[in-house]
Design an enzyme around this catalytic site. Structure first.
Site, PDB file in Angstrom:
ATOM      1  N   CYS A   2       0.821  -1.200   0.000  1.00  0.00           N
ATOM      2  CA  CYS A   2       0.000   0.000   0.000  1.00  0.00           C
ATOM      3  C   CYS A   2       0.864   1.264   0.000  1.00  0.00           C
ATOM      4  O   CYS A   2       1.815   1.367   0.753  1.00  0.00           O
ATOM      5  CB  CYS A   2      -0.961   0.079   1.180  1.00  0.00           C
ATOM      6  N   ARG A  27       4.048  -0.570  -4.731  1.00  0.00           N
ATOM      7  CA  ARG A  27       3.721  -1.056  -3.391  1.00  0.00           C
ATOM      8  C   ARG A  27       2.428  -1.858  -3.341  1.00  0.00           C
ATOM      9  O   ARG A  27       2.124  -2.485  -2.326  1.00  0.00           O
ATOM     10  CB  ARG A  27       3.613   0.126  -2.425  1.00  0.00           C
ATOM     11  N   TRP A  74      -2.616  -2.902  -1.632  1.00  0.00           N
ATOM     12  CA  TRP A  74      -2.323  -4.327  -1.683  1.00  0.00           C
ATOM     13  C   TRP A  74      -3.234  -4.952  -0.638  1.00  0.00           C
ATOM     14  O   TRP A  74      -3.101  -4.707   0.558  1.00  0.00           O
ATOM     15  CB  TRP A  74      -0.853  -4.592  -1.344  1.00  0.00           C
ATOM     16  N   ASN A  98      -1.779   2.113   5.479  1.00  0.00           N
ATOM     17  CA  ASN A  98      -0.868   1.034   5.108  1.00  0.00           C
ATOM     18  C   ASN A  98      -0.553   0.280   6.387  1.00  0.00           C
ATOM     19  O   ASN A  98      -0.050   0.867   7.339  1.00  0.00           O
ATOM     20  CB  ASN A  98       0.417   1.624   4.495  1.00  0.00           C
ATOM     21  N   GLY A  99      -0.852  -1.031   6.404  1.00  0.00           N
ATOM     22  CA  GLY A  99      -0.588  -1.821   7.610  1.00  0.00           C
ATOM     23  C   GLY A  99      -1.789  -2.682   7.944  1.00  0.00           C
ATOM     24  O   GLY A  99      -2.663  -2.904   7.096  1.00  0.00           O
ATOM     25  N   GLU A 479      16.870 -19.054  -5.871  1.00  0.00           N
ATOM     26  CA  GLU A 479      16.518 -17.723  -6.375  1.00  0.00           C
ATOM     27  C   GLU A 479      15.955 -17.836  -7.806  1.00  0.00           C
ATOM     28  O   GLU A 479      14.986 -17.156  -8.152  1.00  0.00           O
ATOM     29  CB  GLU A 479      17.752 -16.815  -6.325  1.00  0.00           C
ATOM     30  N   LYS A 483      12.272 -16.537  -8.892  1.00  0.00           N
ATOM     31  CA  LYS A 483      12.055 -15.577  -9.991  1.00  0.00           C
ATOM     32  C   LYS A 483      11.068 -16.164 -10.999  1.00  0.00           C
ATOM     33  O   LYS A 483      10.165 -15.483 -11.468  1.00  0.00           O
ATOM     34  CB  LYS A 483      13.365 -15.255 -10.728  1.00  0.00           C
ATOM     35  N   GLU A 486       7.406 -16.279  -9.470  1.00  0.00           N
ATOM     36  CA  GLU A 486       6.720 -15.009  -9.196  1.00  0.00           C
ATOM     37  C   GLU A 486       6.423 -14.226 -10.475  1.00  0.00           C
ATOM     38  O   GLU A 486       5.469 -13.467 -10.531  1.00  0.00           O
ATOM     39  CB  GLU A 486       7.476 -14.144  -8.179  1.00  0.00           C
ATOM     40  N   HIS A 502      16.940 -38.166  -3.335  1.00  0.00           N
ATOM     41  CA  HIS A 502      16.203 -38.420  -2.087  1.00  0.00           C
ATOM     42  C   HIS A 502      14.712 -38.115  -2.241  1.00  0.00           C
ATOM     43  O   HIS A 502      14.014 -37.927  -1.250  1.00  0.00           O
ATOM     44  CB  HIS A 502      16.812 -37.602  -0.945  1.00  0.00           C
ATOM     45  N   LYS A 602       5.889  -4.808  -3.819  1.00  0.00           N
ATOM     46  CA  LYS A 602       7.344  -4.671  -3.713  1.00  0.00           C
ATOM     47  C   LYS A 602       7.808  -4.616  -2.259  1.00  0.00           C
ATOM     48  O   LYS A 602       8.799  -5.220  -1.892  1.00  0.00           O
ATOM     49  CB  LYS A 602       7.761  -3.384  -4.436  1.00  0.00           C
TER      50      LYS A 602
HETATM   51  O1  M6R Z   1      12.694  -5.400   0.572  1.00  0.00           O
HETATM   52  P1  M6R Z   1      13.180  -6.753   0.964  1.00  0.00           P
HETATM   53  O2  M6R Z   1      14.502  -7.097   0.330  1.00  0.00           O
HETATM   54  O3  M6R Z   1      13.234  -6.953   2.453  1.00  0.00           O
HETATM   55  O4  M6R Z   1      12.116  -7.762   0.382  1.00  0.00           O
HETATM   56  C1  M6R Z   1      12.210  -9.133   0.642  1.00  0.00           C
HETATM   57  C2  M6R Z   1      11.294  -9.912  -0.276  1.00  0.00           C
HETATM   58  O5  M6R Z   1       9.972  -9.502  -0.106  1.00  0.00           O
HETATM   59  C3  M6R Z   1      11.673  -9.753  -1.744  1.00  0.00           C
HETATM   60  O6  M6R Z   1      12.995 -10.112  -1.984  1.00  0.00           O
HETATM   61  C4  M6R Z   1      10.752 -10.620  -2.632  1.00  0.00           C
HETATM   62  O7  M6R Z   1      10.994 -11.978  -2.374  1.00  0.00           O
HETATM   63  C5  M6R Z   1      10.915 -10.284  -4.104  1.00  0.00           C
HETATM   64  N1  M6R Z   1       9.626 -10.230  -4.723  1.00  0.00           N
HETATM   65  C6  M6R Z   1      11.712 -11.294  -4.842  1.00  0.00           C
HETATM   66  O8  M6R Z   1      11.865 -10.973  -6.182  1.00  0.00           O
END
Ligand code: M6R
Length: 607
Positions: A2, A27, A74, A98-99, A479, A483, A486, A502, A602
């Site tokens: 948000c 956000r 959000w 926001n929160g 990672e 990627k 998401e 395993h 984000k």
């Molecule tokens: O702002 P931050 O680095 O603390 O955020 C952590 C995660 O929310 C962030 O890395 C998230 O996993 C991304 N969407 C990954 O691409």
């Protein structure tokens, strides 16, 4: 999570608000809305989905007024619908939030008993209703908001506007970031400096528990105890131009391409010009007094920490524990003497990482953070914040922040190794030299862009992808899978390649692409054996390796992507690039929303 913006001035508010919401859309993008005061009369417009829908609505139904608040959502409580969109309004009060208000059910029950009707499923509406209820009982806006803040529990950045109060906006912060921006005859409130940067360069970050009473000519800040607080006004230098796509189709493409430059910026910040030595800001860190390093983060930043564990343990001989912040914060882990706690976060506002940091405060020897947003809560609450200097990262998927986090963490591991006498002068010089060559290697690795694009066309047709890596490449496999899922919404999993037999090997068939990340290093033969086990079962392997690795093991693979040869210690940083490109091009081929993938935001400022 948000975005909030507020304007009080002498120009029409709606265009300012809409423009700032564009910068805040990273956000959250489930819905957006604005409320303005026109000659003291409160009105609002709200629309579900991307900001463009609100912009369209405002063309047909303009919202005049020189005071206003705006929000990009959000969703947490309640589906993304118009009634659930902010600003929420109750009688004379409009509010954006926001929160999460954790005790909203109790407050709701109390208000319902008093005959107050509800129209939404949100926690935020309770705030508006309670404030309005208190005002109906005779309180003025400041008194009512003060009382509301006493009654609500949870996390909030709140911004209020009041019918009949043409020159008043009230902001409050606890757990969610909020900043006040100062103009001439106008003042602003926003979730972050990116929102405020084109409007003003003079900003005060509200502290935990602060309430700001804002008029066109004044800002009065009170702390959690209600005392007048003298908060520093900072001059920010965020160039608003940095939040455009610079000719790229997506922010993510731009941010991937920026990696050689921003890694170079980080190297210049932490290494002397001749690359002979490491310079840490402030007092630096005394690693000789540290006997245990604790690394805590979420998402991609967590995978950066997992990679760093290999560096700190192998190069600096320092025992490391890595934890996911949301688990760490509630497990109540003992923090033993000599523990250095290090938190990694791009935004510096991730709620779980911040809570984990606060848990360690006073318990750990020292609190360090590796952050991108220098003025963030995590940076400000650390004993020492190490900036990664990646610049504004707008794409929801973290790319350049990840490679910069890794770069800074490797430098830190090398400094720890030097101080602890765990590395020879020759080896240190060799690795610092190799680091200096990293931006050029990223440029060279971009040659794989066209090939990854054509491979991604095939990947976009599958429903599952497996990523494998061993040693330092294992976190990178994780990672790569994150990627992929998401961005493309394709189910992707990652395993340490030695774990394959395993269980996950049961998944292998001719339909499952298996991405193997394996530079020709000391573990190469072992990873390649695991790759052979996949191919023996008709598995479809995409090998990402260097020329030597592909020459040695490329026979029979479905596809291979060649990376420049790199020092083995640096491979996880360089190999982030093909992982990012695969996810990016697969998402483009599938037509998903690359910069704003569904359901994500984000900056995750709620639990
Ligand atoms: O702002 P931050 O680095 O603390 O955020 C952590 C995660 O929310 C962030 O890395 C998230 O996993 C991304 N969407 C990954 O691409």
């Amino acid at each position: 999570m948000c975005g909030i913006i507020g304007y009080l001035g002498n120009h029409e508010a709606a265009p300012f608000l809409l423009d700032a919401l564009r910068r805040l859309e990273y956000r959250g993008y489930d819905s957006a809305g604005i409320a303005t005061l026109n000659h003291g009369k409160l009105d609002r417009r709200r629309a579900v989905g991307k900001l463009v829908n609100l912009a369209d609505l405002l063309v047909h139904e303009p919202l005049p007024g020189k005071a206003g608040i705006g929000h990009t959502r959000w969703a947490t409580h309640g589906a993304p619908t118009v009634p659930n969109a902010h600003p929420h309004r109750a009688g004379r009060v409009a509010v954006v939030h926001n929160g999460i208000i954790e005790n909203f059910r109790e407050l709701r029950a109390e208000l319902a008993e008093a005959g107050v009707p509800f129209q939404t499923e949100t926690d935020t509406e309770t705030v508006a209703l309670l404030a309005n209820h208190l005002m109906e009982g005779g309180m003025g806006p400041v008194e009512a908001v003060t009382e509301v803040l006493h009654r609500i529990e949870g996390a909030y950045g709140l911004l209020f506007l009041f019918d009949g109060e043409e020159d008043l906006m009230i902001a409050a912060r606890k757990g969610s970031p909020l900043a006040v921006g100062y103009g001439v005859g106008e003042n602003f409130v926003g979730s972050d400096a990116i929102a405020l940067a084109p409007l003003t360069d003079r900003i005060t970050y509200l502290e935990e528990g602060d309430m700001a009473v804002v008029t066109r000519s004044s800002v009065e800040i009170r702390d959690a105890a209600g005392q007048l607080a003298n908060r520093e006004i900072k001059t920010i230098r965020i160039d608003s131009a940095r939040v455009d796509k610079a000719g790229h189709k997506h922010f993510m493409a731009k941010e991937i391409a920026e990696q050689p430059k921003v890694i170079g910026d980080a190297l210049r910040h932490y290494l002397t010009p001749d690359s002979a030595a490491i310079t840490l800001p402030g007092e630096g860190v005394d690693f000789t007094k540290v006997n245990r390093l604790l690394l805590v983060a979420c998402g991609t930043a967590y995978y950066a920490c997992l990679t760093a564990k290999y560096w700190f343990e192998q190069i600096a001989q320092l025992p490391v524990e890595v934890d996911i912040a949301s688990e760490f914060r509630y497990r109540e882990p003992p923090i033993t003497e000599g523990t250095l706690a290090l938190f990694v976060s791009q935004s510096g506002e991730t709620a779980d990482t911040l809570a984990a940091l606060r848990y360690c405060k006073g318990k750990a020897a020292r609190i360090l953070s590796v952050v991108n947003v220098a003025e963030s809560s995590i940076a400000r609450e650390s004993d020492l914040a190490l900036p990664i200097l990646a610049g504004a990262e707008i794409g929801v998927a973290s790319t350049k922040a990840f490679s910069c986090q890794l770069t800074v963490l490797l430098i830190l591991a090398l400094e720890a190794a030097r101080q602890r006498g765990a590395i020879s002068a020759e080896k240190l010089t060799e690795l610092l030299g190799a680091l200096q060559g990293l931006p050029a290697l990223f440029n060279a690795a971009m040659d794989s862009n066209a090939l990854t694009e054509s491979i991604s066309a095939d990947l976009s047709e599958v429903s599952d992808v497996l990523f494998l890596g061993r040693g330092r490449m294992y976190p990178l496999a994780l990672e790569g899978a994150l990627k992929m899922k998401e961005l493309s919404y394709i189910h992707a999993e990652a395993y340490a390649s030695g774990e394959l037999k395993h269980g996950p090997i049961a998944l292998i068939d001719s339909h499952l692409p298996v991405v193997v990340m394996a530079p020709r290093d000391s573990l190469f033969d072992k990873t390649i054996s695991n790759m052979q086990e996949v191919m023996a079962r008709a598995g479809k392997v995409l090998l990402i390796s260097d020329a030597a690795g592909i020459a040695e093991a490329g026979d029979g693979v479905w596809q291979s992507v060649e990376m420049p040869t790199v020092a083995p210690e640096l491979a996880p940083i360089l190999y982030a690039l093909p992982a990012q490109l695969l996810a990016y091009h697969t998402a483009v081929a599938k037509g998903t929303d690359v910069d704003q993938p569904r359901n994500l935001a984000k900056s995750v400022t709620v639990e």
